[in-house]
Design a protein around this motif. Structure first.
Motif, mmCIF file in Angstrom:
data_model
loop_
_atom_site.group_PDB
_atom_site.id
_atom_site.type_symbol
_atom_site.label_atom_id
_atom_site.label_comp_id
_atom_site.label_asym_id
_atom_site.label_seq_id
_atom_site.Cartn_x
_atom_site.Cartn_y
_atom_site.Cartn_z
ATOM 1 N N TYR A 15 34.058 42.884 44.381
ATOM 2 C CA TYR A 15 35.498 42.477 43.781
ATOM 3 C C TYR A 15 35.770 41.632 44.812
ATOM 4 O O TYR A 15 35.361 41.530 46.047
ATOM 5 C CB TYR A 15 36.206 43.949 44.103
ATOM 6 N N TYR A 16 36.521 40.715 44.327
ATOM 7 C CA TYR A 16 36.926 39.454 45.215
ATOM 8 C C TYR A 16 38.366 39.681 45.420
ATOM 9 O O TYR A 16 39.115 39.666 44.403
ATOM 10 C CB TYR A 16 36.555 38.246 44.410
ATOM 11 N N GLY A 17 38.697 39.388 46.995
ATOM 12 C CA GLY A 17 40.386 39.720 47.345
ATOM 13 C C GLY A 17 40.725 41.185 47.478
ATOM 14 O O GLY A 17 40.509 42.051 46.915
ATOM 15 N N ARG A 18 41.584 41.215 48.716
ATOM 16 C CA ARG A 18 42.131 42.457 49.194
ATOM 17 C C ARG A 18 42.837 43.138 48.108
ATOM 18 O O ARG A 18 42.602 44.194 48.134
ATOM 19 C CB ARG A 18 42.814 42.170 50.504
ATOM 20 N N ASP A 19 43.531 42.345 47.224
ATOM 21 C CA ASP A 19 44.329 42.966 46.338
ATOM 22 C C ASP A 19 43.475 43.864 45.274
ATOM 23 O O ASP A 19 43.806 44.904 44.913
ATOM 24 C CB ASP A 19 45.068 42.079 45.702
ATOM 25 N N LYS A 20 42.310 43.242 44.949
ATOM 26 C CA LYS A 20 41.218 43.937 44.118
ATOM 27 C C LYS A 20 40.651 45.153 44.791
ATOM 28 O O LYS A 20 40.296 46.032 44.145
ATOM 29 C CB LYS A 20 40.219 43.051 43.536
ATOM 30 N N VAL A 21 40.503 44.910 45.984
ATOM 31 C CA VAL A 21 39.968 46.124 46.699
ATOM 32 C C VAL A 21 40.822 47.401 46.642
ATOM 33 O O VAL A 21 40.607 48.489 46.463
ATOM 34 C CB VAL A 21 39.472 45.734 48.264
ATOM 35 N N HIS A 22 42.306 46.945 47.043
ATOM 36 C CA HIS A 22 43.298 47.984 46.976
ATOM 37 C C HIS A 22 43.176 48.642 45.542
ATOM 38 O O HIS A 22 43.106 49.942 45.548
ATOM 39 C CB HIS A 22 44.322 47.281 47.378
#
Length: 161
Positions: free
Chosen positions: A52-59
């Protein structure tokens, strides 16, 4: 860098490893996502082939999944300082879970999973953060390995060019 500076970086990065486990187990998805830089990469241990790419996707991974009772035990945390602003690390994770986080304790777990994380840490204006965190599972006992559907590009984000 002197020995004290190296030790301080090692401690800060090891703390991120432990905070990730704690926030994950506490279902504190906002705090967990806050451990990552905005343009991070994260691969779940049970699905390392689909990062997953990006903090929003991890969240979103953690926020949107069905709640479970989990306990992550982090060991063998080894941090290598690369520079005053970058470090890498490896740690072992042992995880057990149960389906209903609200059922009375103690309860039987659904298997034991043992794996590891390979991490890249960077120093930011807000302290040390994960730049990348790539997990894998090497062993399991009892229970079953869940079938995780292949995520879409909308779910994972687009890899940086």
């Amino acid at each position: 860098m002197n020995a004290a500076e190296v030790a301080e970086i090692e401690r800060a990065c090891a703390r991120l490893v432990l905070e990730f486990a704690k926030f994950n187990d506490d279902l504190d998805h906002e705090a967990l996502a806050g451990l990552f830089v905005e343009d991070c990469v994260f691969a779940r241990p049970l699905d390392p082939a689909h990062p997953y790419y990006g903090r929003d996707k991890v969240h979103a991974i953690f926020r949107d999944r069905k709640a479970r009772l989990t306990r992550h035990v982090m060991t063998n945390i080894l941090i290598t300082v690369l520079s005053p602003t970058e470090a890498k690390g490896n740690s072992y994770v042992t995880m057990m879970s149960a389906a209903d986080p609200d059922a009375p304790w103690p309860r039987e777990g659904e298997g034991v999973f043992i794996g590891s994380f390979d991490d890249l840490f960077v120093k930011t204006g807000n302290g040390w953060k994960f730049k990348s965190r790539i997990g894998n599972v090497a062993l399991y006992q009892g229970g079953h390995v869940p079938a995780i559907p292949v995520p879409s590009i909308e779910e994972t984000g687009v890899p940086p060019q």
